[in-house]
Design a protein around this motif. Structure first.
Motif, PDB file in Angstrom:
ATOM      1  N   GLN A  90       0.873  -1.163   0.000  1.00 20.32           N
ATOM      2  CA  GLN A  90       0.000   0.000   0.000  1.00 20.32           C
ATOM      3  C   GLN A  90       0.922   1.229   0.000  1.00 20.32           C
ATOM      4  O   GLN A  90       1.951   1.227   0.661  1.00 20.32           O
ATOM      5  N   SER A 103      -4.215   1.570  -1.896  1.00 23.85           N
ATOM      6  CA  SER A 103      -4.020   0.194  -1.417  1.00 23.85           C
ATOM      7  C   SER A 103      -3.465  -0.747  -2.470  1.00 23.85           C
ATOM      8  O   SER A 103      -2.866  -1.766  -2.135  1.00 23.85           O
ATOM      9  N   TYR A 106      -5.114  -6.141  -2.258  1.00 26.30           N
ATOM     10  CA  TYR A 106      -4.720  -6.597  -0.927  1.00 26.30           C
ATOM     11  C   TYR A 106      -5.634  -7.703  -0.419  1.00 26.30           C
ATOM     12  O   TYR A 106      -6.730  -7.927  -0.936  1.00 26.30           O
ATOM     13  N   PHE A 125      -8.729   7.004   1.499  1.00 25.81           N
ATOM     14  CA  PHE A 125      -8.305   5.633   1.189  1.00 25.81           C
ATOM     15  C   PHE A 125      -8.826   5.247  -0.179  1.00 25.81           C
ATOM     16  O   PHE A 125     -10.019   5.412  -0.470  1.00 25.81           O
ATOM     17  N   SER A 127      -9.394   2.026  -2.447  1.00 23.80           N
ATOM     18  CA  SER A 127      -9.482   0.570  -2.265  1.00 23.80           C
ATOM     19  C   SER A 127      -9.964  -0.114  -3.531  1.00 23.80           C
ATOM     20  O   SER A 127     -10.776   0.432  -4.284  1.00 23.80           O
ATOM     21  N   GLU A 128      -9.476  -1.316  -3.757  1.00 19.16           N
ATOM     22  CA  GLU A 128     -10.039  -2.172  -4.804  1.00 19.16           C
ATOM     23  C   GLU A 128     -11.365  -2.752  -4.324  1.00 19.16           C
ATOM     24  O   GLU A 128     -11.704  -2.646  -3.131  1.00 19.16           O
ATOM     25  N   SER A 129     -12.116  -3.400  -5.225  1.00 20.16           N
ATOM     26  CA  SER A 129     -13.345  -4.095  -4.822  1.00 20.16           C
ATOM     27  C   SER A 129     -13.581  -5.295  -5.737  1.00 20.16           C
ATOM     28  O   SER A 129     -14.716  -5.576  -6.106  1.00 20.16           O
ATOM     29  N   LEU A 279     -12.782  -6.509   3.029  1.00 21.90           N
ATOM     30  CA  LEU A 279     -12.879  -5.157   2.464  1.00 21.90           C
ATOM     31  C   LEU A 279     -13.535  -4.206   3.463  1.00 21.90           C
ATOM     32  O   LEU A 279     -13.049  -3.088   3.690  1.00 21.90           O
ATOM     33  N   ILE A 283     -11.619  -0.973   5.324  1.00 20.92           N
ATOM     34  CA  ILE A 283     -12.099   0.398   5.084  1.00 20.92           C
ATOM     35  C   ILE A 283     -12.518   1.043   6.397  1.00 20.92           C
ATOM     36  O   ILE A 283     -12.189   2.201   6.684  1.00 20.92           O
ATOM     37  N   THR A 286      -9.315   1.877   8.624  1.00 25.13           N
ATOM     38  CA  THR A 286      -8.431   2.986   8.247  1.00 25.13           C
ATOM     39  C   THR A 286      -8.880   4.301   8.876  1.00 25.13           C
ATOM     40  O   THR A 286      -8.086   5.221   9.021  1.00 25.13           O
ATOM     41  N   VAL A 291     -13.513   7.665   0.898  1.00 26.22           N
ATOM     42  CA  VAL A 291     -13.067   6.399   0.325  1.00 26.22           C
ATOM     43  C   VAL A 291     -13.371   6.401  -1.169  1.00 26.22           C
ATOM     44  O   VAL A 291     -14.480   6.766  -1.588  1.00 26.22           O
ATOM     45  N   ILE A 293     -13.353   3.882  -4.583  1.00 25.59           N
ATOM     46  CA  ILE A 293     -13.382   2.453  -4.907  1.00 25.59           C
ATOM     47  C   ILE A 293     -13.072   2.249  -6.383  1.00 25.59           C
ATOM     48  O   ILE A 293     -13.713   2.833  -7.253  1.00 25.59           O
TER      49      ILE A 293
END
Length: 334
Positions: A90, A103, A106, A125, A127-129, A279, A283, A286, A291, A293
C-alpha cells in the motif's frame, strides 16, 4: 486522476500509471499495475526483480523496505504490506498532515509468503473491490490446502498427474509454499519457473522446483503435481502429462459456472484479494473520511458504503484485479 493514472501533483508522481510517465510508484508486479515505458520506478525490494524481468532488465528502478520514508518534492511516501503477493505494498502519501493511502490489491489473511497486512490510518483511502459482494467469503488457507492435498492424493490413487492452475506471480508461489511436498514431485511451467527463480534470487524463502522440459521423459510426471498458468490450458504442452486431472485456484471458483466454463475438473476457491468482510473491515479500520473504490463491483460497493454513512466514490481506473480468462491471464504474465 488523470489520463495516465492516479497522480500526486505536489510530488509529480503517479501511482501504478497505465501510460508511460516520468516518475511512478508501483504497488506490485501484476501487469495491470506495473507497465512498461516510464522513466523511473519506485517499489518494494521483492517487486524490483519482477519489474526487471517483466518490463525490461535496464529500467530505472529504485526499491525500498516497508515503512522506509522517501521524500519526493516535499511529499512523504512510504510502502506498507498489502499481503496480496510477495512485494505488494500500500502506498502511504503524507503532505501537511493529510494522509492518502492507495491500497493497490490486498488481502488480510497471512499466506505465509506475502507478509502480514498492515492497517494504515489515513484521511483518504483508495481501495479495490474485485470481490466486493457479500457472496464472496474465503475459507481459511489451511482448509484450502487440505482440499488441494486430498485432490492430489486422490489423483495418484487413479494414476493421474495433477495439473494445478494459478497466476504465475503470486498464486503459484503461494501454492508452492503451502502444498504438502511429501506427497510427490513438483514441476513448474516456464512462466511459473522464471518468476519463482527471480524471487528466490531476491531472497524470498522459496524452494527450487524443476522446470518441465522436453528432455524429461513423460514417465517422470506420473503422479506429480504440475503448477502452471491458465494460458497452458488446452495446449499441446499438456499432452505429456496424460492421463491428468486439472485443478484451478481462483476466488472466482466460488461462482458456479466458472469451473464448467474453464473446462476443469476441480475448482479451489483461493484468492489473493480481500473478500467482502475483509474489504469492509479494512475500510472501517483505516478511519478514512473519504473512500474511493476502483476495479470490481464499484457501483454496488459504493452504494453499500454510503448507506453506512461513509463518504464513498467510484474511481475509474484500468486495473482489472483477478480474472479466470486465459487470455487475460496470459496478458497478466507478460
Amino acid at each position: 486522476m488523470t489520463d495516465n493514472g492516479i497522480y500526486i501533483p505536489e510530488a509529480k508522481v503517479y501511482i501504478d500509471p497505465w501510460k508511460p510517465v516520468e516518475r511512478c510508484v508501483i504497488t506490485h508486479g501484476h501487469s495491470d499495475h506495473a507497465r512498461f515505458g516510464s522513466k523511473s520506478y519506485l517499489c518494494h525490494h521483492f517487486t524490483k526483480p519482477i519489474l526487471k524481468y517483466r518490463l525490461a532488465p535496464d529500467i530505472n528502478c529504485e526499491s525500498v523496505e516497508y515503512g522506509e520514508k522517501v521524500m519526493i518534492n516535499g511529499v512523504q511516501f512510504s510502502l506498507h504490506p498489502a499481503a496480496h503477493i510477495p512485494g505488494s505494498a500500500q502506498i502511504r502519501i503524507e503532505k501537511n498532515g493529510q494522509v492518502l493511502v492507495v491500497s493497490g490489491d490486498y488481502k488480510t489473511e497471512n499466506d505465509g509468503l506475502s507478509g502480514k497486512f498492515e492497517l494504515v490510518k489515513c484521511h483518504t483511502f483508495i481501495s479495490e473491490s474485485t470481490f466486493g459482494l457479500p457472496i464472496f467469503k474465503w475459507k481459511p488457507q489451511t482448509e484450502i490446502f487440505d482440499e488441494i492435498n486430498s485432490w492430489w492424493k486422490n489423483n495418484i490413487s487413479q494414476n493421474k498427474t495433477s495439473v494445478l492452475i494459478g497466476y504465475a506471480l503470486g498464486k503459484a508461489q503461494r501454492i508452492l509454499k503451502n502444498v504438502d511436498k511429501n506427497i510427490g514431485r513438483i514441476f513448474l511451467h516456464g512462466a511459473v519457473y522464471n518468476i519463482n527463480e527471480a524471487l528466490r534470487a531476491a531472497g524470498l524463502p522459496l524452494d527450487h522446483f524443476d522446470l518441465v522440459t522436453p528432455e524429461i521423459p513423460n514417465s517422470a510426471y506420473k503422479n506429480a503435481l504440475i503448477v502452471a498458468p491458465s494460458s497452458a490450458l488446452g495446449t499441446p504442452w499438456m499432452n505429456k502429462f496424460s492421463p491428468y486431472s486439472v485443478g484451478y485456484c481462483s476466488g472466482w471458483m466460488q461462482v458456479r459456472g466458472n469451473k464448467r466454463r474453464e473446462a476443469i475438473d476441480r475448482g479451489f476457491v483461493m484468492s489473493d484479494h480481500a473478500d467482502w468482510e475483509q474489504l469492509n473491515e479494512v475500510i472501517s479500520g483505516t478511519g478514512a473520511e473519504s473512500v474511493f473504490i476502483t476495479h470490481g463491483y464499484t457501483a454496488t460497493f459504493v452504494k453499500w458504503l454510503r448507506e453506512k454513512g461513509i463518504d464513498a466514490h467510484e474511481l475509474e481506473t484500468y486495473f482489472t484485479g483477478e480474472t479466470t480468462n486465459a487470455d487475460a491471464d496470459l496478458i497478466a504474465e507478460q
